[in-house]
Design a protein around this motif. Structure first.
Motif, PDB file in Angstrom:
ATOM      1  N   GLN A  92       0.881  -1.314   0.096  1.00  0.00           N
ATOM      2  CA  GLN A  92      -0.046  -0.129   0.114  1.00  0.00           C
ATOM      3  C   GLN A  92       0.871   1.409   0.095  1.00  0.00           C
ATOM      4  N   LEU A  93       2.272   1.013   0.035  1.00  0.00           N
ATOM      5  CA  LEU A  93       3.195   2.133   0.092  1.00  0.00           C
ATOM      6  C   LEU A  93       4.074   2.006  -1.102  1.00  0.00           C
ATOM      7  N   MET A  94       3.259   1.521  -1.986  1.00  0.00           N
ATOM      8  CA  MET A  94       4.338   1.290  -3.717  1.00  0.00           C
ATOM      9  C   MET A  94       5.122   2.612  -3.821  1.00  0.00           C
ATOM     10  N   GLY A  95       4.284   3.891  -3.694  1.00  0.00           N
ATOM     11  CA  GLY A  95       4.999   4.992  -4.328  1.00  0.00           C
ATOM     12  C   GLY A  95       5.695   5.684  -3.217  1.00  0.00           C
ATOM     13  N   ALA A  96       5.808   5.272  -2.237  1.00  0.00           N
ATOM     14  CA  ALA A  96       6.383   6.035  -0.753  1.00  0.00           C
ATOM     15  C   ALA A  96       8.042   6.321  -1.154  1.00  0.00           C
ATOM     16  N   LEU A  97       8.415   7.361  -0.515  1.00  0.00           N
ATOM     17  CA  LEU A  97       9.922   7.748  -0.626  1.00  0.00           C
ATOM     18  C   LEU A  97      10.322   8.235   0.493  1.00  0.00           C
ATOM     19  N   PHE A  98      11.585   7.864   1.005  1.00  0.00           N
ATOM     20  CA  PHE A  98      12.026   7.938   2.135  1.00  0.00           C
ATOM     21  C   PHE A  98      13.275   8.625   2.196  1.00  0.00           C
ATOM     22  N   SER A  99      13.617   9.887   2.945  1.00  0.00           N
ATOM     23  CA  SER A  99      14.753  10.773   2.905  1.00  0.00           C
ATOM     24  C   SER A  99      15.417  10.888   4.341  1.00  0.00           C
ATOM     25  N   SER A 100      14.937  10.056   5.161  1.00  0.00           N
ATOM     26  CA  SER A 100      16.142   9.913   6.506  1.00  0.00           C
ATOM     27  C   SER A 100      16.790   8.733   6.597  1.00  0.00           C
ATOM     28  N   VAL A 101      17.958   8.973   7.355  1.00  0.00           N
ATOM     29  CA  VAL A 101      18.748   7.944   7.811  1.00  0.00           C
ATOM     30  C   VAL A 101      17.849   6.671   8.397  1.00  0.00           C
ATOM     31  N   ASN A 102      17.200   7.209   9.325  1.00  0.00           N
ATOM     32  CA  ASN A 102      16.342   6.295  10.160  1.00  0.00           C
ATOM     33  C   ASN A 102      15.198   5.583   9.710  1.00  0.00           C
ATOM     34  N   ASP A 103      14.927   6.005   8.321  1.00  0.00           N
ATOM     35  CA  ASP A 103      13.943   5.253   7.537  1.00  0.00           C
ATOM     36  C   ASP A 103      14.638   3.808   6.928  1.00  0.00           C
ATOM     37  N   TYR A 104      15.569   3.636   7.078  1.00  0.00           N
ATOM     38  CA  TYR A 104      16.311   2.613   6.135  1.00  0.00           C
ATOM     39  C   TYR A 104      16.904   1.671   6.990  1.00  0.00           C
ATOM     40  N   THR A 105      16.670   0.484   6.564  1.00  0.00           N
ATOM     41  CA  THR A 105      17.018  -0.835   7.433  1.00  0.00           C
ATOM     42  C   THR A 105      18.517  -1.235   7.027  1.00  0.00           C
ATOM     43  N   TYR A 106      18.621  -1.435   5.813  1.00  0.00           N
ATOM     44  CA  TYR A 106      19.947  -2.036   5.232  1.00  0.00           C
ATOM     45  C   TYR A 106      20.702  -0.870   4.428  1.00  0.00           C
ATOM     46  N   TRP A 107      22.083  -1.161   4.785  1.00  0.00           N
ATOM     47  CA  TRP A 107      23.053  -0.137   4.058  1.00  0.00           C
ATOM     48  C   TRP A 107      24.072  -1.262   3.747  1.00  0.00           C
ATOM     49  N   GLY A 108      24.591  -0.451   2.330  1.00  0.00           N
ATOM     50  CA  GLY A 108      25.975  -0.826   1.713  1.00  0.00           C
ATOM     51  C   GLY A 108      27.412  -0.414   2.569  1.00  0.00           C
ATOM     52  N   GLN A 109      28.342  -0.786   2.022  1.00  0.00           N
ATOM     53  CA  GLN A 109      29.605  -0.482   2.798  1.00  0.00           C
ATOM     54  C   GLN A 109      30.216   0.867   2.091  1.00  0.00           C
ATOM     55  N   GLY A 110      29.651   1.607   1.286  1.00  0.00           N
ATOM     56  CA  GLY A 110      29.920   2.760   0.530  1.00  0.00           C
ATOM     57  C   GLY A 110      31.062   2.630  -0.648  1.00  0.00           C
ATOM     58  N   THR A 111      30.922   3.677  -1.318  1.00  0.00           N
ATOM     59  CA  THR A 111      31.845   3.624  -2.199  1.00  0.00           C
ATOM     60  C   THR A 111      32.441   5.300  -2.261  1.00  0.00           C
ATOM     61  N   GLN A 112      33.782   5.527  -2.504  1.00  0.00           N
ATOM     62  CA  GLN A 112      34.388   6.781  -2.414  1.00  0.00           C
ATOM     63  C   GLN A 112      34.313   7.478  -3.655  1.00  0.00           C
ATOM     64  N   VAL A 113      33.688   8.766  -3.680  1.00  0.00           N
ATOM     65  CA  VAL A 113      33.661   9.658  -4.748  1.00  0.00           C
ATOM     66  C   VAL A 113      34.513  10.871  -4.497  1.00  0.00           C
ATOM     67  N   THR A 114      35.635  11.081  -5.177  1.00  0.00           N
ATOM     68  CA  THR A 114      36.341  12.191  -4.787  1.00  0.00           C
ATOM     69  C   THR A 114      36.223  13.438  -6.241  1.00  0.00           C
ATOM     70  N   VAL A 115      35.899  14.513  -6.095  1.00  0.00           N
ATOM     71  CA  VAL A 115      35.940  15.504  -7.169  1.00  0.00           C
ATOM     72  C   VAL A 115      36.980  16.417  -6.916  1.00  0.00           C
ATOM     73  N   SER A 116      38.194  16.519  -7.779  1.00  0.00           N
ATOM     74  CA  SER A 116      39.215  17.345  -7.535  1.00  0.00           C
ATOM     75  C   SER A 116      39.872  17.339  -8.812  1.00  0.00           C
ATOM     76  N   SER A 117      40.431  18.946  -8.962  1.00  0.00           N
ATOM     77  CA  SER A 117      41.086  19.242 -10.091  1.00  0.00           C
ATOM     78  C   SER A 117      42.674  18.804  -9.686  1.00  0.00           C
TER      79      SER A 117
END
Length: 129
Positions: A104-129
């Motif tokens: 019933q929440l098919m279209g729901a969107l979540f923007s808080s860290v606390n809304d999410y249960t599962y997390w990945g380990q992360g990937t580094q993005v560096t933007v530099s000249s």
């Protein structure tokens, strides 16, 4: 249980593009709303983008709106973050996150860290000249 693995990060110059991928394990990927967050050194984890279970709805932080695009391929159990016109302030570790969401929440969107249960380990993005 959902396991998430991000990839696609790297070192780029301002104005360049990158596409991050997040591969999910399991057979219930389409039952999860997904999000991307990022964390710069010395700062808290901040919301970047979210996508609903079907992919029909998306939501972005103001800082990336118009430059980043979130999408998902439920057949491949993967969510993407296309990042264009990258800026030095986009430098961070990028995390994807998942939250199982009722039908019933098919279209729901979540923007808080606390809304999410599962997390990945992360990937580094560096933007530099």
């Amino acid at each position: 249980q959902v396991q998430l693995v991000e990839s696609g990060g790297g070192l780029v110059q301002p104005g360049d593009s990158l596409r991050l991928s997040c591969a999910a394990s399991g057979r219930t990927f389409s039952s999860h709303a997904m999000g991307w967050f990022r964390q710069a050194p010395g700062k808290g984890r901040e919301f970047v983008a979210a996508i609903s279970r079907s992919g029909a709805s998306t939501y972005y932080a103001d800082s990336v709106k118009g430059r980043f695009t979130i999408s998902r391929d439920n057949a491949k159990n993967t969510v993407y973050l296309q990042m264009n016109i990258l800026k030095p302030e986009d430098t961070a570790v990028y995390y994807c996150a998942a939250r199982r969401t009722a039908d019933q929440l098919m279209g729901a969107l979540f923007s808080s860290v606390n809304d999410y249960t599962y997390w990945g380990q992360g990937t580094q993005v560096t933007v530099s000249s």
